[in-house]
Scaffold this motif. Structure first.
Motif, PDB file in Angstrom:
ATOM      1  N   GLY A   1       2.146   2.165  -3.290  1.00 61.56           N
ATOM      2  CA  GLY A   1       1.140   2.570  -4.273  1.00 61.56           C
ATOM      3  C   GLY A   1       0.768   1.486  -5.249  1.00 61.56           C
ATOM      4  O   GLY A   1       0.326   1.772  -6.366  1.00 61.56           O
TER       5      GLY A   1
ATOM      6  N   LYS B   1       0.838  -1.211   0.000  1.00 64.66           N
ATOM      7  CA  LYS B   1       0.000   0.000   0.000  1.00 64.66           C
ATOM      8  C   LYS B   1       0.864   1.248   0.000  1.00 64.66           C
ATOM      9  O   LYS B   1       0.598   2.208  -0.744  1.00 64.66           O
ATOM     10  N   HIS B   2       1.923   1.240   0.805  1.00 63.94           N
ATOM     11  CA  HIS B   2       2.843   2.384   0.857  1.00 63.94           C
ATOM     12  C   HIS B   2       3.521   2.604  -0.491  1.00 63.94           C
ATOM     13  O   HIS B   2       3.789   3.746  -0.881  1.00 63.94           O
TER      14      HIS B   2
END
Length: 222
Positions: free
Chosen positions: A106, A103-104
Protein backbone atom coordinates in the motif's frame (compact mmCIF):
# COMPACT_ATOMS: atom_id res chain seq x y z
CA UNK A 1 27.77 -22.48 17.59
CA UNK A 2 28.13 -18.68 17.46
CA UNK A 3 26.08 -18.34 14.27
CA UNK A 4 23.39 -20.60 15.71
CA UNK A 5 23.17 -18.45 18.84
CA UNK A 6 23.16 -15.23 16.78
CA UNK A 7 20.22 -16.51 14.75
CA UNK A 8 18.29 -17.65 17.82
CA UNK A 9 18.85 -14.33 19.59
CA UNK A 10 17.69 -12.45 16.49
CA UNK A 11 14.52 -14.53 16.39
CA UNK A 12 13.96 -14.09 20.13
CA UNK A 13 14.00 -10.29 19.91
CA UNK A 14 12.05 -10.22 16.68
CA UNK A 15 9.32 -12.40 18.17
CA UNK A 16 9.23 -10.37 21.38
CA UNK A 17 9.39 -6.84 19.98
CA UNK A 18 7.66 -7.09 16.58
CA UNK A 19 4.01 -7.82 15.97
CA UNK A 20 3.20 -10.41 13.32
CA UNK A 21 3.58 -8.69 9.98
CA UNK A 22 2.09 -10.62 7.09
CA UNK A 23 3.05 -7.98 4.54
CA UNK A 24 6.74 -8.02 5.41
CA UNK A 25 6.71 -11.82 5.52
CA UNK A 26 5.04 -11.90 2.11
CA UNK A 27 7.72 -9.61 0.67
CA UNK A 28 10.48 -11.97 1.76
CA UNK A 29 8.50 -14.90 0.36
CA UNK A 30 7.95 -13.15 -2.97
CA UNK A 31 11.64 -12.27 -3.19
CA UNK A 32 12.63 -15.89 -2.56
CA UNK A 33 10.11 -17.22 -5.09
CA UNK A 34 11.44 -14.77 -7.68
CA UNK A 35 14.97 -16.07 -7.11
CA UNK A 36 16.34 -12.81 -5.73
CA UNK A 37 19.49 -13.18 -3.62
CA UNK A 38 18.71 -13.46 0.10
CA UNK A 39 20.58 -10.28 1.02
CA UNK A 40 17.72 -8.21 2.43
CA UNK A 41 18.26 -6.63 5.81
CA UNK A 42 16.99 -8.78 8.68
CA UNK A 43 13.63 -7.95 10.34
CA UNK A 44 15.44 -6.42 13.33
CA UNK A 45 17.63 -4.33 11.03
CA UNK A 46 14.58 -3.29 9.01
CA UNK A 47 12.86 -2.15 12.19
CA UNK A 48 16.02 -0.28 13.16
CA UNK A 49 15.93 1.61 9.84
CA UNK A 50 12.24 2.33 10.38
CA UNK A 51 12.82 3.71 13.87
CA UNK A 52 15.80 5.75 12.68
CA UNK A 53 13.62 7.36 10.01
CA UNK A 54 11.00 8.14 12.65
CA UNK A 55 13.57 9.50 15.11
CA UNK A 56 14.95 11.87 12.49
CA UNK A 57 11.47 12.93 11.37
CA UNK A 58 12.43 12.09 7.80
CA UNK A 59 10.11 13.36 5.08
CA UNK A 60 12.38 12.54 2.14
CA UNK A 61 14.48 9.39 1.89
CA UNK A 62 16.90 8.17 -0.77
CA UNK A 63 17.77 4.49 -0.97
CA UNK A 64 20.60 3.25 -3.18
CA UNK A 65 19.87 -0.44 -3.84
CA UNK A 66 16.26 -1.65 -3.85
CA UNK A 67 16.45 -5.42 -4.41
CA UNK A 68 12.87 -6.59 -3.72
CA UNK A 69 11.79 -3.53 -1.74
CA UNK A 70 11.96 -5.03 1.76
CA UNK A 71 14.02 -2.21 3.29
CA UNK A 72 12.16 0.32 1.11
CA UNK A 73 8.87 -0.62 2.78
CA UNK A 74 10.38 -0.54 6.27
CA UNK A 75 11.66 2.98 5.63
CA UNK A 76 8.59 4.29 3.82
CA UNK A 77 6.31 3.15 6.63
CA UNK A 78 7.99 5.81 8.79
CA UNK A 79 7.17 8.64 6.40
CA UNK A 80 4.41 11.17 7.07
CA UNK A 81 1.49 11.55 4.66
CA UNK A 82 3.42 13.95 2.46
CA UNK A 83 6.66 11.92 2.64
CA UNK A 84 8.51 10.45 -0.31
CA UNK A 85 11.12 7.72 -0.82
CA UNK A 86 13.16 7.37 -3.99
CA UNK A 87 14.94 4.04 -4.43
CA UNK A 88 17.50 3.21 -7.13
CA UNK A 89 17.81 -0.31 -8.56
CA UNK A 90 20.19 -1.56 -11.24
CA UNK A 91 18.36 -4.78 -12.15
CA UNK A 92 15.05 -4.32 -13.98
CA UNK A 93 13.93 -7.79 -12.82
CA UNK A 94 14.51 -6.88 -9.19
CA UNK A 95 12.65 -3.59 -9.66
CA UNK A 96 9.64 -5.43 -11.07
CA UNK A 97 9.47 -7.65 -7.99
CA UNK A 98 9.90 -4.61 -5.74
CA UNK A 99 7.13 -2.75 -7.54
CA UNK A 100 4.68 -5.57 -6.85
CA UNK A 101 5.78 -5.79 -3.21
CA UNK A 102 5.45 -2.05 -2.71
CA UNK A 103 1.98 -2.05 -4.25
CA UNK A 104 0.97 -4.94 -1.98
CA UNK A 105 2.21 -2.93 1.02
CA UNK A 106 0.00 0.00 0.00
CA UNK A 107 2.94 2.35 -0.50
CA UNK A 108 2.98 2.88 -4.25
CA UNK A 109 2.08 6.54 -3.72
CA UNK A 110 5.11 7.13 -1.47
CA UNK A 111 7.85 5.09 -3.15
CA UNK A 112 9.34 5.75 -6.58
CA UNK A 113 11.68 3.18 -8.11
CA UNK A 114 14.24 4.42 -10.62
CA UNK A 115 15.84 1.67 -12.71
CA UNK A 116 19.41 1.92 -13.94
CA UNK A 117 22.97 2.15 -12.68
CA UNK A 118 22.91 4.42 -9.64
CA UNK A 119 25.97 6.33 -10.81
CA UNK A 120 23.94 7.27 -13.90
CA UNK A 121 20.70 8.10 -12.09
CA UNK A 122 22.12 9.98 -9.10
CA UNK A 123 23.28 12.98 -11.19
CA UNK A 124 19.81 13.15 -12.76
CA UNK A 125 18.22 13.49 -9.31
CA UNK A 126 20.23 16.62 -8.68
CA UNK A 127 19.41 17.97 -12.15
CA UNK A 128 15.71 17.54 -11.32
CA UNK A 129 16.11 19.37 -8.02
CA UNK A 130 15.64 16.20 -5.96
CA UNK A 131 18.14 16.82 -3.19
CA UNK A 132 18.32 17.78 0.50
CA UNK A 133 17.20 14.29 1.52
CA UNK A 134 16.66 13.79 5.24
CA UNK A 135 17.94 10.20 5.26
CA UNK A 136 20.04 8.29 2.73
CA UNK A 137 20.49 4.51 2.89
CA UNK A 138 23.34 3.04 0.84
CA UNK A 139 22.95 -0.70 0.25
CA UNK A 140 24.12 -1.51 -3.27
CA UNK A 141 27.34 -2.82 -4.84
CA UNK A 142 30.05 -2.16 -2.29
CA UNK A 143 32.77 -1.54 -4.88
CA UNK A 144 31.07 1.77 -5.72
CA UNK A 145 30.55 2.90 -2.11
CA UNK A 146 33.15 5.70 -2.43
CA UNK A 147 31.20 7.21 -5.32
CA UNK A 148 27.89 6.68 -3.54
CA UNK A 149 29.27 8.61 -0.58
CA UNK A 150 30.22 11.47 -2.89
CA UNK A 151 26.68 11.63 -4.27
CA UNK A 152 25.06 11.17 -0.87
CA UNK A 153 26.87 14.28 0.31
CA UNK A 154 25.86 16.15 -2.85
CA UNK A 155 22.20 15.26 -2.23
CA UNK A 156 22.17 15.94 1.51
CA UNK A 157 21.74 18.95 3.80
CA UNK A 158 23.06 19.74 7.29
CA UNK A 159 21.52 17.13 9.58
CA UNK A 160 21.00 14.47 6.91
CA UNK A 161 21.60 10.94 8.22
CA UNK A 162 23.60 8.69 5.88
CA UNK A 163 23.65 4.99 6.70
CA UNK A 164 25.66 2.39 4.79
CA UNK A 165 25.12 -1.36 5.15
CA UNK A 166 27.45 -4.38 5.00
CA UNK A 167 30.72 -2.68 5.93
CA UNK A 168 32.21 -5.45 8.12
CA UNK A 169 31.78 -8.51 5.86
CA UNK A 170 32.73 -11.11 8.49
CA UNK A 171 35.77 -9.04 9.40
CA UNK A 172 37.20 -9.08 5.87
CA UNK A 173 37.31 -5.27 5.99
CA UNK A 174 40.57 -5.66 7.96
CA UNK A 175 42.39 -7.16 4.96
CA UNK A 176 44.38 -4.38 3.25
CA UNK A 177 45.51 -6.66 0.41
CA UNK A 178 42.12 -8.23 -0.33
CA UNK A 179 41.38 -8.91 -3.99
CA UNK A 180 37.62 -8.74 -3.27
CA UNK A 181 36.27 -5.60 -5.00
CA UNK A 182 33.60 -5.27 -2.31
CA UNK A 183 36.19 -5.20 0.47
CA UNK A 184 38.40 -2.79 -1.47
CA UNK A 185 35.39 -0.54 -2.08
CA UNK A 186 34.49 -0.51 1.60
CA UNK A 187 38.05 0.24 2.69
CA UNK A 188 38.28 3.14 0.24
CA UNK A 189 34.87 4.33 1.44
CA UNK A 190 36.05 4.27 5.06
CA UNK A 191 39.26 6.10 4.11
CA UNK A 192 37.21 8.82 2.41
CA UNK A 193 34.91 9.07 5.43
CA UNK A 194 37.89 9.47 7.74
CA UNK A 195 39.08 12.42 5.66
CA UNK A 196 35.69 14.00 4.96
CA UNK A 197 35.10 17.14 7.06
CA UNK A 198 31.42 17.41 6.13
CA UNK A 199 30.20 14.33 8.00
CA UNK A 200 30.55 12.90 11.51
CA UNK A 201 30.30 9.10 11.50
CA UNK A 202 30.77 5.87 13.42
CA UNK A 203 30.19 2.15 12.92
CA UNK A 204 27.80 -0.29 14.56
CA UNK A 205 28.86 -3.92 14.27
CA UNK A 206 26.03 -6.45 14.10
CA UNK A 207 25.60 -10.20 14.48
CA UNK A 208 22.45 -12.18 13.79
CA UNK A 209 20.70 -14.14 11.08
CA UNK A 210 22.65 -12.11 8.49
CA UNK A 211 25.96 -13.18 10.02
CA UNK A 212 28.69 -10.80 11.21
CA UNK A 213 28.44 -7.40 9.56
CA UNK A 214 27.55 -3.81 10.40
CA UNK A 215 26.43 -0.30 9.46
CA UNK A 216 28.25 2.97 9.16
CA UNK A 217 26.07 5.82 10.40
CA UNK A 218 26.89 9.45 9.77
CA UNK A 219 25.32 12.86 10.17
CA UNK A 220 26.09 15.70 7.80
CA UNK A 221 27.48 18.65 9.74
CA UNK A 222 26.04 22.16 9.94
Amino acid sequence: MSEKIWNEVDLYFSNKLHTTDQIMDSILKANAEAGLPAIDVSPNQGKFLHLLARLTGAKSILEIGTLGGYSSVWLARALPENGRLITLEYEARHAKVAEANIKHAGLADKIKIIVGAALDTLPKLKEKGLSSFDLIFIDADKSNNPEYLKWALELSRPGTVIITDNVIRDGKVLAPDSDDPNVRGIRTFIDKLSQEPRIDSTVMQTVGMKGYDGFVIGVVKE
